[in-house]
Structure formats: structure tokens, C-alpha cells
Design an enzyme around this catalytic site. Structure first.
Site, PDB file in Angstrom:
ATOM      1  N   ASP A   1      36.905 -40.145  37.937  1.00  0.00           N
ATOM      2  CA  ASP A   1      36.335 -40.932  39.036  1.00  0.00           C
ATOM      3  C   ASP A   1      37.110 -42.245  39.148  1.00  0.00           C
ATOM      4  O   ASP A   1      37.835 -42.633  38.230  1.00  0.00           O
ATOM      5  CB  ASP A   1      34.848 -41.225  38.756  1.00  0.00           C
ATOM      6  CG  ASP A   1      34.032 -41.410  40.045  1.00  0.00           C
ATOM      7  OD1 ASP A   1      33.203 -40.538  40.357  1.00  0.00           O
ATOM      8  OD2 ASP A   1      34.227 -42.436  40.742  1.00  0.00           O
TER       9      ASP A   1
ATOM     10  N   ASP B   1      42.067 -41.630  40.764  1.00  0.00           N
ATOM     11  CA  ASP B   1      41.913 -41.575  42.220  1.00  0.00           C
ATOM     12  C   ASP B   1      42.454 -40.211  42.626  1.00  0.00           C
ATOM     13  O   ASP B   1      43.662 -39.959  42.541  1.00  0.00           O
ATOM     14  CB  ASP B   1      42.700 -42.707  42.889  1.00  0.00           C
ATOM     15  CG  ASP B   1      42.587 -42.652  44.411  1.00  0.00           C
ATOM     16  OD1 ASP B   1      42.204 -41.596  44.961  1.00  0.00           O
ATOM     17  OD2 ASP B   1      42.905 -43.667  45.053  1.00  0.00           O
TER      18      ASP B   1
ATOM     19  N   TYR C   1      35.288 -36.775  58.526  1.00  0.00           N
ATOM     20  CA  TYR C   1      34.535 -36.121  57.439  1.00  0.00           C
ATOM     21  C   TYR C   1      34.335 -34.631  57.742  1.00  0.00           C
ATOM     22  O   TYR C   1      34.588 -33.773  56.888  1.00  0.00           O
ATOM     23  CB  TYR C   1      33.190 -36.831  57.272  1.00  0.00           C
ATOM     24  CG  TYR C   1      32.353 -36.345  56.111  1.00  0.00           C
ATOM     25  CD1 TYR C   1      32.579 -36.802  54.813  1.00  0.00           C
ATOM     26  CD2 TYR C   1      31.317 -35.436  56.305  1.00  0.00           C
ATOM     27  CE1 TYR C   1      31.801 -36.361  53.745  1.00  0.00           C
ATOM     28  CE2 TYR C   1      30.534 -35.002  55.255  1.00  0.00           C
ATOM     29  CZ  TYR C   1      30.773 -35.459  53.967  1.00  0.00           C
ATOM     30  OH  TYR C   1      30.005 -35.021  52.916  1.00  0.00           O
TER      31      TYR C   1
ATOM     32  N   LYS D   1      35.931 -31.484  55.632  1.00  0.00           N
ATOM     33  CA  LYS D   1      35.070 -30.509  54.950  1.00  0.00           C
ATOM     34  C   LYS D   1      35.328 -29.092  55.467  1.00  0.00           C
ATOM     35  O   LYS D   1      35.279 -28.130  54.709  1.00  0.00           O
ATOM     36  CB  LYS D   1      33.603 -30.903  55.111  1.00  0.00           C
ATOM     37  CG  LYS D   1      33.228 -32.191  54.381  1.00  0.00           C
ATOM     38  CD  LYS D   1      33.468 -32.087  52.878  1.00  0.00           C
ATOM     39  CE  LYS D   1      32.932 -33.296  52.118  1.00  0.00           C
ATOM     40  NZ  LYS D   1      33.188 -33.206  50.656  1.00  0.00           N
TER      41      LYS D   1
ATOM     42  N   THR E   1      21.738 -38.924  46.780  1.00  0.00           N
ATOM     43  CA  THR E   1      22.791 -39.418  45.873  1.00  0.00           C
ATOM     44  C   THR E   1      23.142 -40.846  46.302  1.00  0.00           C
ATOM     45  O   THR E   1      22.603 -41.365  47.275  1.00  0.00           O
ATOM     46  CB  THR E   1      24.075 -38.557  45.986  1.00  0.00           C
ATOM     47  OG1 THR E   1      24.643 -38.766  47.286  1.00  0.00           O
ATOM     48  CG2 THR E   1      23.824 -37.085  45.756  1.00  0.00           C
TER      49      THR E   1
HETATM   50  N1  LIG Z   1      24.829 -36.307  49.319  1.00  0.00           N
HETATM   51  C1  LIG Z   1      24.879 -35.444  50.326  1.00  0.00           C
HETATM   52  O1  LIG Z   1      23.929 -35.347  51.139  1.00  0.00           O
HETATM   53  C2  LIG Z   1      26.084 -34.584  50.510  1.00  0.00           C
HETATM   54  C3  LIG Z   1      26.019 -33.579  51.482  1.00  0.00           C
HETATM   55  C4  LIG Z   1      27.127 -32.766  51.660  1.00  0.00           C
HETATM   56  C5  LIG Z   1      28.245 -32.934  50.896  1.00  0.00           C
HETATM   57  N2  LIG Z   1      28.282 -33.925  49.964  1.00  0.00           N
HETATM   58  C6  LIG Z   1      29.519 -34.047  49.188  1.00  0.00           C
HETATM   59  O2  LIG Z   1      29.212 -34.029  47.809  1.00  0.00           O
HETATM   60  C7  LIG Z   1      30.262 -34.680  47.092  1.00  0.00           C
HETATM   61  C8  LIG Z   1      29.639 -35.643  46.096  1.00  0.00           C
HETATM   62  O3  LIG Z   1      29.008 -36.690  46.828  1.00  0.00           O
HETATM   63  P1  LIG Z   1      27.649 -37.380  46.376  1.00  0.00           P
HETATM   64  O4  LIG Z   1      26.672 -37.132  47.440  1.00  0.00           O
HETATM   65  O5  LIG Z   1      27.345 -37.000  44.976  1.00  0.00           O
HETATM   66  O6  LIG Z   1      28.070 -38.911  46.526  1.00  0.00           O
HETATM   67  P2  LIG Z   1      28.274 -40.074  45.450  1.00  0.00           P
HETATM   68  O7  LIG Z   1      28.767 -41.209  46.252  1.00  0.00           O
HETATM   69  O8  LIG Z   1      27.035 -40.239  44.656  1.00  0.00           O
HETATM   70  O9  LIG Z   1      29.429 -39.510  44.506  1.00  0.00           O
HETATM   71  C9  LIG Z   1      30.756 -39.442  44.944  1.00  0.00           C
HETATM   72  C10 LIG Z   1      31.644 -39.864  43.797  1.00  0.00           C
HETATM   73  O10 LIG Z   1      33.012 -39.676  44.201  1.00  0.00           O
HETATM   74  C11 LIG Z   1      33.737 -40.779  43.701  1.00  0.00           C
HETATM   75  N3  LIG Z   1      34.970 -40.955  44.467  1.00  0.00           N
HETATM   76  C12 LIG Z   1      35.107 -41.379  45.751  1.00  0.00           C
HETATM   77  N4  LIG Z   1      36.408 -41.443  46.086  1.00  0.00           N
HETATM   78  C13 LIG Z   1      37.103 -41.038  44.996  1.00  0.00           C
HETATM   79  C14 LIG Z   1      38.484 -40.873  44.717  1.00  0.00           C
HETATM   80  N5  LIG Z   1      39.427 -41.141  45.633  1.00  0.00           N
HETATM   81  N6  LIG Z   1      38.846 -40.448  43.484  1.00  0.00           N
HETATM   82  C15 LIG Z   1      37.910 -40.174  42.546  1.00  0.00           C
HETATM   83  N7  LIG Z   1      36.593 -40.324  42.750  1.00  0.00           N
HETATM   84  C16 LIG Z   1      36.195 -40.736  43.964  1.00  0.00           C
HETATM   85  C17 LIG Z   1      32.797 -41.956  43.845  1.00  0.00           C
HETATM   86  O11 LIG Z   1      33.199 -43.046  43.050  1.00  0.00           O
HETATM   87  C18 LIG Z   1      31.479 -41.342  43.411  1.00  0.00           C
HETATM   88  O12 LIG Z   1      31.283 -41.466  42.024  1.00  0.00           O
HETATM   89  C19 LIG Z   1      31.141 -35.363  48.138  1.00  0.00           C
HETATM   90  O13 LIG Z   1      32.302 -34.600  48.334  1.00  0.00           O
HETATM   91  C20 LIG Z   1      30.278 -35.346  49.385  1.00  0.00           C
HETATM   92  O14 LIG Z   1      31.049 -35.350  50.552  1.00  0.00           O
HETATM   93  C21 LIG Z   1      27.234 -34.741  49.747  1.00  0.00           C
END
Ligand SMILES: NC(=O)c1ccc[n+]([C@@H]2O[C@H](COP(=O)([O-])OP(=O)(O)OC[C@H]3O[C@@H](n4cnc5c(N)ncnc54)[C@H](O)[C@@H]3O)[C@@H](O)[C@H]2O)c1
Length: 267
Positions: A38, A64, A173, A177, A208
Site C-alpha cells: 500500500d 505505489d 473510474y 473498472k 470502507t
Molecule cells: N467500497 C466500495 O463500495 C467499492 C465498490 C466497488 C469497488 N471497490 C473497489 O475495491 C477496492 C478497494 O477499495 P476500498 O473500498 O477497500 O477502499 P479503501 O480506500 O478503504 O482502500 C483502498 C486502498 O488502496 C490504497 N491505494 C490507493 N492508491 C494506491 C496505489 N497507487 N498504490 C497502492 N495502494 C493504493 C489506499 O491507500 C487504500 O489503503 C478498490 O479497487 C475499489 O475501487 C470498492
């Protein structure tokens, strides 16, 4: 009783928060050694420390995922730490790119500023870099390592229901996706011969860090109320699907993206 991932080693990107962190904790309880990747150092270290506190094996590697050199280092470090790599989960993602170009704040607060006609190119690029190219880099480097080790493995991507339905103001986005869903199929087509399966999950509204603001403002609750299951999901519920796709119970499944969405498109 042995866990589903006993003696396996996994990298989970985005492991500092949300779905990634829940996946790290679940995989570790199923016996896997975990590399948490992360950009958030404090929270990433905390995930690894929690796993070690429960008696598991874990290491945090600042990464990253949109940076090729850092992803190459991540896989090298993971392999050195635990001697093998069996699973890659690409949960790192951003919902938009704050602080770039014509910064107008959160697209969910001021959607007009984020329409395609108003969108700054660098903001578009950043979302694509993290949410699509970063996934490809992680999958590619993991696959190279698994092929070299010769024992197969699994890759699980994290897409979104946004891959299937347009959402005004977050086109970057949605497009990223949708790309992840196709990338997952292409990975499956190319890697099956090496015993590597590639699948994805497409979460619906999940509580989240990414969605905290939407939940505080009640936006997600309104969306969730229209779902067959009528509620927002938890990160652990997505992690369970990722475990299924990473474990032996899905051994004849590849190229699929599983909706974990409360039934988003069934009505
Ligand atoms: N929460 C939702 O409703 C939802 C719905 C559909 C998809 N998603 C997807 O689920 C995945 C996880 O998201 P989440 O909801 O747990 O959000 P979150 O923000 O809690 O977690 C995302 C994590 O990714 C890390 N991150 C961001 N950019 C980064 C990079 N360049 N390199 C390394 N780490 C990086 C952030 O620091 C964070 O810890 C994402 O891909 C998001 O698009 C989430």
C-alpha cells in the site's frame, strides 16, 4: 483443521484499508503468509502487525502500484520474505484523483466539475494509472514469478459494479473498472497453461474508507435500499468471495468476475 491457504504466500495490494485489509486478515487466518502492499505506511504496517499479533506471518512493503519499478520490487521482496508466491489480490484503488489539475474536490459533492467535458486529462490519467495499469503491472509481475516457481497460482482483481453501468462524473473510474473485467479474462486466457487462474470480484456498495463520506451523507444507504438485499455490504463479505476465488474450492473457475453486490443488477 488446516486452513484453505495453508503454506501459501499472498500479496494483497491496498492492504492498509477496507477490502484489502479484510482480505489480508482472512487469508492469514486461513494459513497464508501475507505481504501487505500500500502507499499508506502507518495503516499498512498496522495490518501486518495485527496478523503477526494473531500468530500469522506478514510483512508490509510500501508500494505505489502504478509505479512499475515499485511493483517489481514488491514481488521480489515478497518472494524473498516467504520463499514463494501463490496468490495476488489487486485491491488497491482510488475513486477519483484529488489534488490534480482543476481540483474541484469530491466528484460526489460537485459532479458537474467531473463530467468528461470538464475533466482534466491528468486526473483521468491518474485514475487509469492506479485502477487499470497498476492492476496489469501487479498481475504481470506476479504471473512472471509464479511461472518461474512452476507451481501455478491465483490472481484476483477487484473491479466494481461501475464496470457495467455508466456513472456520470466518474467516467474514468467506470472505464478503468470495465478494463479490469476484460484484463481478468485476458489474464485467464494467457495464464491457464501455467496453472494460474485469474478471476475478479465486482463489489457493490461496501463500507470502507473509500465510501465513508458517501455513507455519512446517506447517499449509499439510498442506493443500497434499492438492492434485493437492501443494505450496504461489509469488506469482510468481499474478502470471503476473494478467498473462494483464491482457494481450492474454485479450482475449475477462471476468467470470471463475481458480483459481490447485494444483487445490484438482478432488478
Ligand atoms: N467500497 C466500495 O463500495 C467499492 C465498490 C466497488 C469497488 N471497490 C473497489 O475495491 C477496492 C478497494 O477499495 P476500498 O473500498 O477497500 O477502499 P479503501 O480506500 O478503504 O482502500 C483502498 C486502498 O488502496 C490504497 N491505494 C490507493 N492508491 C494506491 C496505489 N497507487 N498504490 C497502492 N495502494 C493504493 C489506499 O491507500 C487504500 O489503503 C478498490 O479497487 C475499489 O475501487 C470498492
Amino acid at each position: 483443521m488446516a486452513g484453505q491457504l495453508e503454506d501459501r504466500a499472498a500479496i494483497v495490494t491496498g492492504g492498509a484499508s477496507g477490502i484489502g485489509r479484510a482480505t489480508c486478515l482472512l487469508f492469514a487466518r486461513e494459513g497464508a503468509a501475507i505481504v501487505v502492499a500500500d502507499v499508506q505506511d502507518g495503516a499498512g504496517e498496522e495490518t501486518a502487525a495485527r496478523i503477526r499479533g494473531e500468530g500469522g506471518r506478514a510483512k508490509f512493503v510500501h508500494t505505489d502500484t502504478s509505479d512499475e519499478a515499485q511493483v517489481v520490487d514488491l514481488v521480489r521482496e515478497a518472494s524473498a520474505a516467504f520463499g514463494r508466491l501463490d496468490a495476488m489480490v489487486t485491491a488497491a484503488g482510488v475513486s477519483y484523483a484529488p489534488g490534480l489539475g482543476d481540483d474541484a474536490g469530491d466528484p460526489f459533492q460537485r459532479p458537474a466539475a467531473w463530467l468528461i467535458v470538464n475533466k482534466a486529462t491528468e486526473r483521468w490519467r491518474r485514475v487509469l494509472d492506479v485502477n487499470l495499469t497498476g492492476v496489469m503491472l501487479c498481475a504481470r509481475e506476479a504471473a512472471r514469478q509464479m511461472i518461474a516457481e512452476g507451481h501455478g497460482g491465483t490472481i484476483v482483481t477487484v473491479a466494481s459494479t461501475a464496470a457495467y453501468v455508466p456513472n456520470a462524473s466518474i467516467a474514468d473510474y467506470c472505464v478503468a473498472k470495465a478494463g479490469v473485467v476484460m484484463l481478468t479474462k485476458c489474464l485467464a486466457a494467457e495464464l491457464g497453461q501455467h496453472g494460474i487462474r485469474a478471476n475478479g470480484v465486482a463489489p457493490g456498495p461496501i463500507e470502507t474508507g473509500m465510501t465513508r463520506d458517501l455513507i455519512e451523507r446517506g447517499v449509499f444507504q439510498q442506493q443500497a435500499a434499492r438492492l434485493p438485499l437492501g443494505r450496504i455490504g461489509g469488506a469482510d463479505e468481499v474478502a470471503q468471495a476473494i478467498l473462494f476465488l483464491s482457494g481450492p474450492q474454485s479450482r475449475f473457475v477462471t476468467g470470471k468476475t463475481l458480483g459481490v453486490d447485494g444483487g445490484t443488477y438482478t432488478i
